[in-house]
Design a protein around this motif. Structure first.
Motif, PDB file in Angstrom:
ATOM      1  N   GLY A   2      55.266 -70.600 -32.765  1.00 41.52           N
ATOM      2  CA  GLY A   2      54.109 -69.665 -32.363  1.00 41.52           C
ATOM      3  C   GLY A   2      54.944 -68.528 -31.723  1.00 41.52           C
ATOM      4  N   GLY A   3      54.086 -67.753 -30.951  1.00 38.36           N
ATOM      5  CA  GLY A   3      54.466 -66.544 -30.395  1.00 38.36           C
ATOM      6  C   GLY A   3      54.208 -65.313 -31.110  1.00 38.36           C
ATOM      7  N   SER A   4      53.908 -64.155 -30.304  1.00 40.01           N
ATOM      8  CA  SER A   4      53.510 -62.791 -30.895  1.00 40.01           C
ATOM      9  C   SER A   4      54.294 -62.425 -32.042  1.00 40.01           C
ATOM     10  CB  SER A   4      53.173 -61.769 -29.840  1.00 40.01           C
ATOM     11  OG  SER A   4      54.511 -61.617 -29.104  1.00 40.01           O
ATOM     12  N   ALA A   5      55.742 -62.455 -31.736  1.00 39.48           N
ATOM     13  CA  ALA A   5      56.688 -61.811 -32.964  1.00 39.48           C
ATOM     14  C   ALA A   5      56.709 -62.758 -34.108  1.00 39.48           C
ATOM     15  CB  ALA A   5      58.176 -62.089 -32.376  1.00 39.48           C
ATOM     16  N   THR A   6      56.461 -64.150 -33.913  1.00 38.13           N
ATOM     17  CA  THR A   6      56.487 -64.994 -35.112  1.00 38.13           C
ATOM     18  C   THR A   6      55.208 -64.829 -35.789  1.00 38.13           C
ATOM     19  OG1 THR A   6      57.726 -66.468 -33.628  1.00 38.13           O
ATOM     20  CG2 THR A   6      56.600 -67.454 -35.686  1.00 38.13           C
ATOM     21  N   PHE A   7      54.137 -64.898 -35.321  1.00 38.97           N
ATOM     22  CA  PHE A   7      52.923 -64.334 -36.267  1.00 38.97           C
ATOM     23  C   PHE A   7      53.109 -63.130 -36.931  1.00 38.97           C
ATOM     24  CE2 PHE A   7      51.090 -67.756 -33.609  1.00 38.97           C
ATOM     25  CZ  PHE A   7      50.145 -68.436 -34.543  1.00 38.97           C
ATOM     26  N   PHE A   8      53.590 -62.141 -36.000  1.00 39.21           N
ATOM     27  CA  PHE A   8      53.676 -60.847 -36.677  1.00 39.21           C
ATOM     28  C   PHE A   8      54.694 -60.695 -37.889  1.00 39.21           C
ATOM     29  CE2 PHE A   8      55.803 -56.748 -37.439  1.00 39.21           C
ATOM     30  CZ  PHE A   8      54.870 -55.919 -37.367  1.00 39.21           C
ATOM     31  N   ASP A  28      48.091 -60.868 -33.569  1.00 41.78           N
ATOM     32  CA  ASP A  28      49.609 -60.601 -33.935  1.00 41.78           C
ATOM     33  C   ASP A  28      49.677 -60.527 -35.556  1.00 41.78           C
ATOM     34  OD1 ASP A  28      50.510 -60.874 -31.107  1.00 41.78           O
ATOM     35  OD2 ASP A  28      49.881 -63.015 -31.672  1.00 41.78           O
ATOM     36  N   SER A  29      48.898 -61.283 -36.095  1.00 40.59           N
ATOM     37  CA  SER A  29      48.819 -61.238 -37.701  1.00 40.59           C
ATOM     38  C   SER A  29      48.248 -60.202 -38.181  1.00 40.59           C
ATOM     39  CB  SER A  29      48.557 -62.608 -38.352  1.00 40.59           C
ATOM     40  OG  SER A  29      47.608 -63.233 -37.654  1.00 40.59           O
ATOM     41  N   PHE A  30      47.173 -59.712 -37.400  1.00 41.58           N
ATOM     42  CA  PHE A  30      46.429 -58.461 -37.676  1.00 41.58           C
ATOM     43  C   PHE A  30      47.306 -57.418 -37.670  1.00 41.58           C
ATOM     44  CE2 PHE A  30      44.009 -54.789 -36.399  1.00 41.58           C
ATOM     45  CZ  PHE A  30      42.763 -54.935 -37.083  1.00 41.58           C
ATOM     46  N   ALA A  31      47.994 -57.382 -36.797  1.00 40.11           N
ATOM     47  CA  ALA A  31      49.124 -56.213 -36.555  1.00 40.11           C
ATOM     48  C   ALA A  31      50.257 -56.187 -37.669  1.00 40.11           C
ATOM     49  CB  ALA A  31      49.790 -56.399 -35.332  1.00 40.11           C
ATOM     50  N   GLY A  32      50.643 -57.523 -38.120  1.00 40.54           N
ATOM     51  CA  GLY A  32      51.610 -57.642 -39.242  1.00 40.54           C
ATOM     52  C   GLY A  32      50.705 -57.056 -40.496  1.00 40.54           C
ATOM     53  N   GLY A  33      49.677 -57.410 -40.721  1.00 39.38           N
ATOM     54  CA  GLY A  33      48.881 -57.034 -42.005  1.00 39.38           C
ATOM     55  C   GLY A  33      48.798 -55.492 -41.790  1.00 39.38           C
ATOM     56  N   LEU A  34      48.397 -54.915 -40.706  1.00 40.52           N
ATOM     57  CA  LEU A  34      48.295 -53.476 -40.651  1.00 40.52           C
ATOM     58  C   LEU A  34      49.672 -52.789 -41.062  1.00 40.52           C
ATOM     59  CD1 LEU A  34      46.533 -51.241 -39.356  1.00 40.52           C
ATOM     60  CD2 LEU A  34      47.745 -51.341 -37.344  1.00 40.52           C
ATOM     61  N   LEU A  35      50.830 -53.142 -40.469  1.00 43.43           N
ATOM     62  CA  LEU A  35      51.867 -52.430 -40.282  1.00 43.43           C
ATOM     63  C   LEU A  35      52.523 -52.620 -41.497  1.00 43.43           C
ATOM     64  CD1 LEU A  35      53.316 -52.359 -36.956  1.00 43.43           C
ATOM     65  CD2 LEU A  35      51.827 -50.890 -37.929  1.00 43.43           C
ATOM     66  N   CYS A  36      52.498 -53.629 -42.414  1.00 41.90           N
ATOM     67  CA  CYS A  36      53.284 -53.925 -43.683  1.00 41.90           C
ATOM     68  C   CYS A  36      52.697 -53.185 -44.653  1.00 41.90           C
ATOM     69  CB  CYS A  36      53.356 -55.435 -43.950  1.00 41.90           C
ATOM     70  SG  CYS A  36      51.736 -56.172 -44.530  1.00 41.90           S
ATOM     71  N   TYR A  37      51.064 -53.246 -44.687  1.00 42.10           N
ATOM     72  CA  TYR A  37      50.512 -52.092 -45.493  1.00 42.10           C
ATOM     73  C   TYR A  37      50.788 -50.645 -45.242  1.00 42.10           C
ATOM     74  CZ  TYR A  37      46.656 -51.009 -48.758  1.00 42.10           C
ATOM     75  OH  TYR A  37      46.237 -50.324 -49.730  1.00 42.10           O
ATOM     76  N   LEU A  38      50.966 -50.269 -43.819  1.00 42.09           N
ATOM     77  CA  LEU A  38      51.529 -48.760 -43.700  1.00 42.09           C
ATOM     78  C   LEU A  38      52.734 -48.423 -44.208  1.00 42.09           C
ATOM     79  CD1 LEU A  38      49.846 -48.106 -40.136  1.00 42.09           C
ATOM     80  CD2 LEU A  38      49.058 -47.379 -42.473  1.00 42.09           C
ATOM     81  N   SER A  39      53.632 -49.747 -44.307  1.00 37.55           N
ATOM     82  CA  SER A  39      54.957 -49.531 -44.285  1.00 37.55           C
ATOM     83  C   SER A  39      55.307 -49.313 -45.865  1.00 37.55           C
ATOM     84  CB  SER A  39      55.884 -50.666 -43.859  1.00 37.55           C
ATOM     85  OG  SER A  39      55.619 -51.806 -45.005  1.00 37.55           O
ATOM     86  N   VAL A  40      54.305 -49.508 -46.594  1.00 42.13           N
ATOM     87  CA  VAL A  40      54.311 -49.424 -48.094  1.00 42.13           C
ATOM     88  C   VAL A  40      53.454 -48.216 -48.392  1.00 42.13           C
ATOM     89  CG1 VAL A  40      53.718 -50.290 -50.465  1.00 42.13           C
ATOM     90  CG2 VAL A  40      54.367 -51.900 -48.722  1.00 42.13           C
ATOM     91  N   HIS A  41      52.327 -47.997 -48.132  1.00 38.88           N
ATOM     92  CA  HIS A  41      51.218 -46.617 -48.577  1.00 38.88           C
ATOM     93  C   HIS A  41      51.383 -45.660 -47.548  1.00 38.88           C
ATOM     94  CE1 HIS A  41      49.803 -49.766 -51.547  1.00 38.88           C
ATOM     95  NE2 HIS A  41      49.957 -50.569 -50.531  1.00 38.88           N
ATOM     96  N   GLY A  42      51.874 -45.588 -46.330  1.00 39.00           N
ATOM     97  CA  GLY A  42      51.901 -44.615 -45.418  1.00 39.00           C
ATOM     98  C   GLY A  42      50.433 -44.390 -44.700  1.00 39.00           C
ATOM     99  N   GLU A  43      50.575 -43.460 -43.858  1.00 36.36           N
ATOM    100  CA  GLU A  43      49.394 -43.552 -42.853  1.00 36.36           C
ATOM    101  C   GLU A  43      47.862 -42.893 -43.437  1.00 36.36           C
ATOM    102  OE1 GLU A  43      50.184 -42.520 -38.574  1.00 36.36           O
ATOM    103  OE2 GLU A  43      51.608 -44.191 -38.673  1.00 36.36           O
ATOM    104  N   GLY A  44      48.258 -42.222 -44.714  1.00 34.55           N
ATOM    105  CA  GLY A  44      47.112 -41.846 -45.338  1.00 34.55           C
ATOM    106  C   GLY A  44      46.288 -42.968 -45.720  1.00 34.55           C
ATOM    107  N   SER A  45      46.762 -44.145 -45.835  1.00 40.24           N
ATOM    108  CA  SER A  45      45.993 -45.298 -46.173  1.00 40.24           C
ATOM    109  C   SER A  45      45.630 -46.176 -45.077  1.00 40.24           C
ATOM    110  CB  SER A  45      46.715 -46.109 -47.147  1.00 40.24           C
ATOM    111  OG  SER A  45      47.243 -45.316 -48.166  1.00 40.24           O
ATOM    112  N   LEU A  46      45.350 -45.385 -43.759  1.00 39.78           N
ATOM    113  CA  LEU A  46      45.089 -46.215 -42.595  1.00 39.78           C
ATOM    114  C   LEU A  46      43.905 -47.061 -42.512  1.00 39.78           C
ATOM    115  CD1 LEU A  46      45.716 -46.419 -39.639  1.00 39.78           C
ATOM    116  CD2 LEU A  46      44.433 -44.679 -38.933  1.00 39.78           C
ATOM    117  N   LEU A  47      42.677 -46.767 -43.141  1.00 37.17           N
ATOM    118  CA  LEU A  47      41.638 -47.575 -43.305  1.00 37.17           C
ATOM    119  C   LEU A  47      41.953 -48.871 -44.340  1.00 37.17           C
ATOM    120  CD1 LEU A  47      38.616 -48.006 -42.670  1.00 37.17           C
ATOM    121  CD2 LEU A  47      37.799 -46.766 -44.484  1.00 37.17           C
TER     122      LEU A  47
END
Ligand code: AMP
Length: 298
Positions: free
Chosen positions: A29-35, A237-256
């Motif tokens: 576990g751990g925040s970094a692991t889930f992320f 932490d996995s919410f954050a992972g799902g958020l940032l990997c999506y932004l890493s592909v599509h950029g902040e125009g796809s925030l929602l």
């Protein structure tokens, strides 16, 4: 489409979990692991952290399988960070049974020269002083996204306020937002947090969804419906992972859409104990749940 890499710091832990139906000791576990496990679905994750000499091979194997760069994870003599939590029957509250810092006590983050200009930097839940140390070692151009927990609001408020000031996106759950701002209404609490510096604030509301707040307005994102919760550990932490990997592909125009991807990712995490639920998800199954959440918003 190529994704941008993400550098992430947080705890790499062995967790003890007690729920009404489950008891588990020293599971990964751990925040970094889930992320890392969740973000690795779409992005290359460069992990910064520390483990003890008792850290199991299973953990290293997991990071290898997910293609996570562990060159900035130090393994030192001592015990890996351990955390124990007990959930109430309906999972509405969680009590910390113990927090054993172990090798985190003397941890000094090191970042390879090659990793310092990573464009997206996630400061997962960990002592704010360590979050700031990572902030200070990466490029000024990096987008900083951070999360925290009540312990640091209670004990390290000044440093935490500095973390928030330096963050582009700040994630926090509803109870902690109230504790930090003294405001119980999430929309007003989000406004108070935006005033501290971030361009984007996301308040996670557990089973009630999430509130996305920017200077352009507010959106509520519902949860994926009818999930059978077994263990909520790591949902944030996995919410954050799902958020940032999506932004890493599509950029902040796809925030929602990124927040919807975050909610869909976290819905898998809560369905299993520890990492089990998240490990059953893949890009396709997360996409399907994201489509259901999107339809609920129309
Ligand atoms: P979440 O359920 O998203 O709040 O994340 C739970 C994870 O955070 C667990 O896997 C713990 O190992 C980790 N955690 C709990 N307390 C701390 C702490 N004080 N510092 C760092 N990580 C922690």
């Amino acid at each position: 489409m190529r994704s941008q890499p993400i550098l992430a710091v947080g705890s790499i832990a062995l967790d003890t979990i007690h729920t009404a139906s489950e008891r588990h000791t020293d599971i990964l576990g751990g925040s970094a692991t889930f992320f890392a496990v969740s973000a690795a679905s779409l992005a290359q994750v460069r992990l910064v952290g520390v483990v003890g000499d008792d850290y199991p091979e299973e953990g290293w194997r997991l990071f290898r399988d997910k293609g996570v760069d562990v060159s900035d994870v130090q393994q030192v003599a001592g015990r890996t960070f351990r955390w124990g939590g007990e959930y109430s029957k309906d999972f509405s509250t969680r009590e910390t049974l113990f927090t054993e810092l172990g090798v985190f006590e003397d941890f000094e983050p090191k970042i390879n020269a090659a990793n310092r200009d990573t464009p997206i930097v996630y400061l997962g839940n960990i002592q704010p002083s360590l979050q700031l140390a990572v902030c200070n070692r990466v490029s000024d151009q990096s987008r900083i996204i951070s999360d925290t927990m009540n312990l640091w609001i209670d004990n390290n408020r000044a440093e935490l306020t500095e973390v928030i000031r330096r963050s582009h996106i700040f994630l926090i759950n509803d109870e902690e937002a109230e504790e930090f701002t003294g405001i119980s209404d999430p929309e007003a609490g989000a406004s108070a947090l935006l005033e501290q510096g971030p361009e984007i604030v996301i308040i996670k509301q557990g089973g009630k969804g999430a509130l996305l707040a920017t200077s352009n307005g507010r959106r509520h994102i519902p949860v994926y419906p009818d999930v059978q919760v077994l263990d909520p550990t790591g949902a944030g932490d996995s919410f954050a992972g799902g958020l940032l990997c999506y932004l890493s592909v599509h950029g902040e125009g796809s925030l929602l859409d990124a927040v919807i991807n975050a909610a869909a990712t976290a819905s898998f995490t809560v369905e299993g104990v520890g990492l089990d639920g998240l490990l059953k998800a893949d890009v396709g199954s997360i996409r399907k749940r994201a489509d259901v959440i999107t339809a609920l918003m129309d």
